[in-house]
Design an enzyme around this catalytic site. Structure first.
Site, short mmCIF file in Angstrom:
data_model
loop_
_atom_site.label_atom_id
_atom_site.label_comp_id
_atom_site.label_asym_id
_atom_site.label_seq_id
_atom_site.Cartn_x
_atom_site.Cartn_y
_atom_site.Cartn_z
N ARG A 86 0.97 14.26 13.35
CA ARG A 86 1.20 14.07 11.92
C ARG A 86 1.34 15.38 11.13
O ARG A 86 0.62 15.63 10.18
CB ARG A 86 0.07 13.22 11.32
CG ARG A 86 -0.23 11.91 12.03
CD ARG A 86 0.86 10.87 11.98
NE ARG A 86 1.16 10.39 10.65
CZ ARG A 86 0.50 9.39 10.05
NH1 ARG A 86 -0.52 8.84 10.63
NH2 ARG A 86 0.87 9.00 8.85
N CYS A 94 -4.30 12.15 13.79
CA CYS A 94 -5.04 10.89 13.76
C CYS A 94 -4.69 10.14 15.05
O CYS A 94 -3.99 10.66 15.92
CB CYS A 94 -4.68 10.07 12.53
SG CYS A 94 -3.01 9.44 12.59
N ARG A 144 -8.50 -0.60 5.05
CA ARG A 144 -7.63 0.37 4.35
C ARG A 144 -6.33 -0.28 3.92
O ARG A 144 -5.69 0.16 2.98
CB ARG A 144 -7.29 1.55 5.27
CG ARG A 144 -8.47 2.34 5.73
CD ARG A 144 -8.07 3.52 6.56
NE ARG A 144 -7.17 4.41 5.84
CZ ARG A 144 -6.87 5.62 6.29
NH1 ARG A 144 -7.39 6.07 7.42
NH2 ARG A 144 -6.05 6.40 5.61
N LYS A 198 0.84 -1.20 0.00
CA LYS A 198 0.00 0.00 0.00
C LYS A 198 0.87 1.25 0.00
O LYS A 198 0.65 2.17 -0.77
CB LYS A 198 -0.88 -0.01 1.25
CG LYS A 198 -1.53 1.32 1.58
CD LYS A 198 -2.47 1.24 2.77
CE LYS A 198 -1.78 1.43 4.08
NZ LYS A 198 -1.46 2.81 4.47
N ASN A 199 1.91 1.25 0.86
CA ASN A 199 2.70 2.46 1.04
C ASN A 199 3.74 2.68 -0.05
O ASN A 199 4.47 3.66 -0.01
CB ASN A 199 3.35 2.47 2.43
CG ASN A 199 2.28 2.62 3.52
OD1 ASN A 199 1.12 2.91 3.22
ND2 ASN A 199 2.66 2.38 4.75
N ASP A 201 5.07 0.49 12.07
CA ASP A 201 3.79 -0.08 11.63
C ASP A 201 3.60 -1.51 12.09
O ASP A 201 2.55 -2.10 11.87
CB ASP A 201 3.69 -0.03 10.09
CG ASP A 201 3.46 1.38 9.63
OD1 ASP A 201 3.55 1.62 8.42
OD2 ASP A 201 3.22 2.25 10.48
C1 EPZ Z 1 4.45 6.75 6.33
O1 EPZ Z 1 3.73 7.82 6.93
C2 EPZ Z 1 3.48 5.59 6.26
N1 EPZ Z 1 2.33 5.96 5.42
C3 EPZ Z 1 3.01 5.22 7.67
O2 EPZ Z 1 2.21 4.07 7.56
C4 EPZ Z 1 4.23 4.87 8.52
O3 EPZ Z 1 3.80 4.64 9.84
C5 EPZ Z 1 5.23 6.03 8.49
O4 EPZ Z 1 5.58 6.36 7.14
C6 EPZ Z 1 6.53 5.69 9.24
O5 EPZ Z 1 7.11 4.56 8.66
C7 EPZ Z 1 2.48 5.93 4.07
O6 EPZ Z 1 3.55 5.62 3.55
C8 EPZ Z 1 1.27 6.29 3.26
P1 EPZ Z 1 6.74 10.00 8.39
P2 EPZ Z 1 4.38 9.31 6.96
O7 EPZ Z 1 6.65 11.28 7.64
O8 EPZ Z 1 5.10 9.56 5.71
C9 EPZ Z 1 6.95 13.22 11.88
C10 EPZ Z 1 0.31 2.77 7.76
O9 EPZ Z 1 -0.01 2.11 8.74
N2 EPZ Z 1 6.84 14.21 10.81
O10 EPZ Z 1 7.91 9.10 8.15
O11 EPZ Z 1 3.30 10.25 7.38
C11 EPZ Z 1 5.66 12.42 12.03
O12 EPZ Z 1 4.74 13.12 12.85
C12 EPZ Z 1 0.82 4.18 7.92
O13 EPZ Z 1 0.33 2.31 6.59
C13 EPZ Z 1 6.96 15.57 11.13
O14 EPZ Z 1 7.13 15.94 12.30
O15 EPZ Z 1 5.42 9.13 8.15
C14 EPZ Z 1 6.14 11.15 12.65
O16 EPZ Z 1 6.28 11.32 14.04
C15 EPZ Z 1 0.58 4.69 9.31
N3 EPZ Z 1 6.86 16.49 10.14
C16 EPZ Z 1 7.53 10.96 12.03
O17 EPZ Z 1 7.92 12.23 11.51
C17 EPZ Z 1 6.67 16.13 8.82
O18 EPZ Z 1 6.62 17.02 7.95
C18 EPZ Z 1 7.53 9.93 10.89
O19 EPZ Z 1 6.59 10.35 9.96
C19 EPZ Z 1 6.54 14.76 8.52
C20 EPZ Z 1 6.63 13.82 9.52
#
Ligand code: EPZ
Length: 421
Positions: free
Chosen positions: A119, A114, A395, A19-20, A303
C-alpha cells in the site's frame, strides 16, 4: 461472532452510504476557508469516526447524526497529522492533497502496509510534486511544502483511487486547468467530483479515464449526497447466493454492480435488476465455476474478491480467480480452507474447486472484506462458526448484526477476552 449456518436468508436490506465515497468527500471539506460542507447518507462506521477525529484534530468542527454530517472549517488549519490516527486508517492519506493545496504544508506519517499489501502512496506524492510541492521523507513521515501549487498535466501509472482523489482535490483549489490522465473511474470518484463542483470548481470527465479540472482559490460552502455502497450491497447479495435464499438490496444504483451481475449470469444464477434494486433467488439452485480477474472499475472489484471466492467454494465445478489490483490479497484463503474450501494458490492466481458443503470452524478476520467473506462462509456452512477479529468488519458494514438478523441469520456476538477487539 457465533454463526449457526445452513439457514437460507430471505428478505430485503437497504444499502448504506458508501464508505469509500464518504471518506474522500469528508477530506475535501478542508479545501473550504471558513465554510461548511454538508453530507447526506453518511454511513455510521468506525472509519468515518476516525476520519472525523482527524479533521477535528486539524481544526474542523463536525456534527454527525442520522446520516447527516456537517463539517465547519475555520480560516486557520493545522497541517500535521497525528500518527495514532493515520496508522489506524490508510484513507487518512486523503487529507494530504487538500492540506498542501490549502496550507502549503502537510506532515503525514507514512501509512504502514496492511493485510492486503504494501500500500505505498508514491503515486500521490508524484502527482503533488508535479504540481510544485516539495516532498521529503523524514523519520517515516511525508513532509510536503509549497509556496503555491500550479495547475499541471498529471499522469497515473496505475488508475489508483486514492491518488486520483488527492490530485483531484489539490487541483480543485489550484487556479488554471489541470488534467489527470489514466485516472480511476470508480463511482466514488464521481461522487467526489460532484462535491467539488458544488463547491465551485469545474470538473469534467470523472468516470472516464481523463479528468479536466479548472480550480479556484475561493471554493464555497456546499452540500452533497453520498452514493450507495456497492461493495456492501454485493456482500449481502452473495450471502443470499451462498445460503440458497432470496435476498434483495434496495436504494442501490444497479449500474455500480454490473461486474457482479455479469459474473452471476455466467455462473448460471442471473440476478433480478430493477431501477433501484438488485435481487438473487437461489433456493434449490446450484451454480457453476467461473473465471474472473479483479480490475479497476468498471472491472470486477478487488473489494469483492474474498466474498465471490467464498461463493465459488460452493460452485459445481472449478473457478480461477486472478487478483490484479493488490499484491497479496489472499490472506483469507487459509481460513477458507479450515472450513473445507478447496483452494490452490499459484502466484497471484487461485484455483477454487467447488465442494458440496462447508463445515463450521473457528476463523480469524485479517481485514475488512476477508472478515465479511468469513461471515458468508459461516452462514452457508453446516454447524457453528466462530469469527474473530470483528473490529475489521465494523469498519465497513453499518448495522451488520441488525441487517443479517432481519434476513433470518442465526448469529450472535460473544464477549471474548482472547480476541483483541
Ligand atoms: C481504495 O484504496 C479503497 N479504499 C480500497 O478499499 C480498494 O480496495 C482500492 O481503492 C481499490 O479499489 C478507499 O477508497 C478508502 P488504490 P486505495 O490506490 O486508494 C497501488 C476497502 O475494503 N498503489 O486504487 O488505497 C496499491 O498498492 C478498501 O474499503 C501504488 O502502488 O487503492 C494497489 O496495489 C480496501 N502506489 C493498487 O495501486 C500508490 O501511490 C490500487 O490501489 C497508490 C496505490
Amino acid at each position: 461472532m457465533i454463526i449457526r449456518g445452513g439457514r437460507p436468508l430471505k428478505g430485503s436490506v437497504v444499502t448504506q452510504g458508501a464508505k469509500n465515497a464518504a471518506l474522500p468527500v469528508m477530506a475535501s471539506a478542508l479545501l473550504l476557508r471558513g465554510g461548511r460542507l454538508t453530507l447526506e447518507r453518511v454511513p455510521d462506521l468506525r472509519d468515518i469516526h476516525t476520519m472525523a477525529d482527524l479533521l477535528r484534530h486539524l481544526g474542523a468542527e463536525i456534527a454527525f447524526g442520522g446520516g447527516r454530517m456537517t463539517i465547519d472549517v475555520p480560516d486557520e488549519l493545522k497541517w500535521e497529522t497525528p500518527a495514532n490516527l493515520v496508522r489506524g486508517m490508510r484513507a487518512s492519506s486523503l487529507v494530504l492533497g487538500p492540506l498542501v493545496a490549502r496550507c502549503g504544508r502537510a506532515v503525514l506519517p507514512l501509512p504502514g502496509g496492511c493485510a492486503i499489501g504494501s500500500r505505498p502512496i508514491d503515486f500521490h506524492l508524484k502527482g503533488l510534486a508535479r504540481m510544485g510541492a516539495e516532498i521529503d521523507l523524514e523519520q517515516g513521515s511525508v513532509h510536503a511544502r509549497t509556496n503555491g501549487l500550479s495547475a499541471a498535466r498529471l499522469y497515473l501509472d496505475f488508475p489508483s483511487v486514492g491518488a486520483t482523489e488527492n490530485m483531484l482535490m489539490a487541483a480543485a483549489l489550484t487556479p488554471g486547468e489541470s488534467v489527470i490522465e489514466n485516472a480511476a473511474r470508480e463511482p466514488e470518484i464521481s461522487n467526489l467530483a460532484r462535491a467539488l463542483r458544488s463547491m465551485g470548481a469545474s470538473v469534467e470527465g470523472d468516470g472516464a479515464g481523463t479528468i479536466r479540472v479548472a480550480g479556484t482559490r475561493d471554493l464555497r460552502s456546499a452540500a452533497v449526497e453520498i452514493i450507495p455502497d456497492r461493495i456492501e450491497a454485493s456482500t449481502y447479495l452473495l450471502a443470499g447466493v451462498m445460503t440458497r435464499g432470496e435476498v434483495t438490496v434496495t436504494d442501490i444504483e444497479p449500474e455500480y454492480l454490473q461486474a457482479l451481475v455479469f459474473k452471476l449470469e455466467e455462473a448460471g444464477i442471473p440476478p433480478g435488476v430493477s431501477d433501484d434494486s438488485v435481487s438473487v433467488s437461489c433456493a434449490g439452485r446450484s451454480w457453476n465455476g467461473i473465471t474472473l480477474k479483479t480490475l479497476p472499475y468498471p472491472g470486477f472489484p478487488t473489494d469483492l474478491q474474498p466474498q465471490i471466492m467464498a461463493a465459488l467454494c460452493m460452485a459445481e465445478g472449478t473457478s480461477v480467480i486472478h487478483e490484479s489490483v493488490f499484491d497479496s490479497r489472499y490472506v483469507h484463503v487459509a481460513e477458507f480452507k479450515r472450513m473445507g474450501g478447496k483452494i490452490d494458490i499459484q502466484g497471484n492466481t487461485v484455483v477454487v474447486t467447488g465442494v458440496r458443503k462447508l463445515t463450521g470452524a473457528e476463523v480469524h478476520a485479517s481485514d475488512l472484506r476477508a472478515g465479511a467473506a468469513l461471515i458468508l462462509m459461516g452462514l452457508a456452512a453446516e454447524g457453528d462458526t466462530v469469527v474473530r477479529g470483528l473490529k475489521h468488519v465494523w469498519r465497513g458494514y453499518e448495522r451488520l448484526m441488525e441487517k443479517m438478523t432481519s434476513l433470518g441469520a442465526d448469529i450472535e456476538l460473544m464477549r471474548d477476552d482472547r480476541s483483541e477487539d
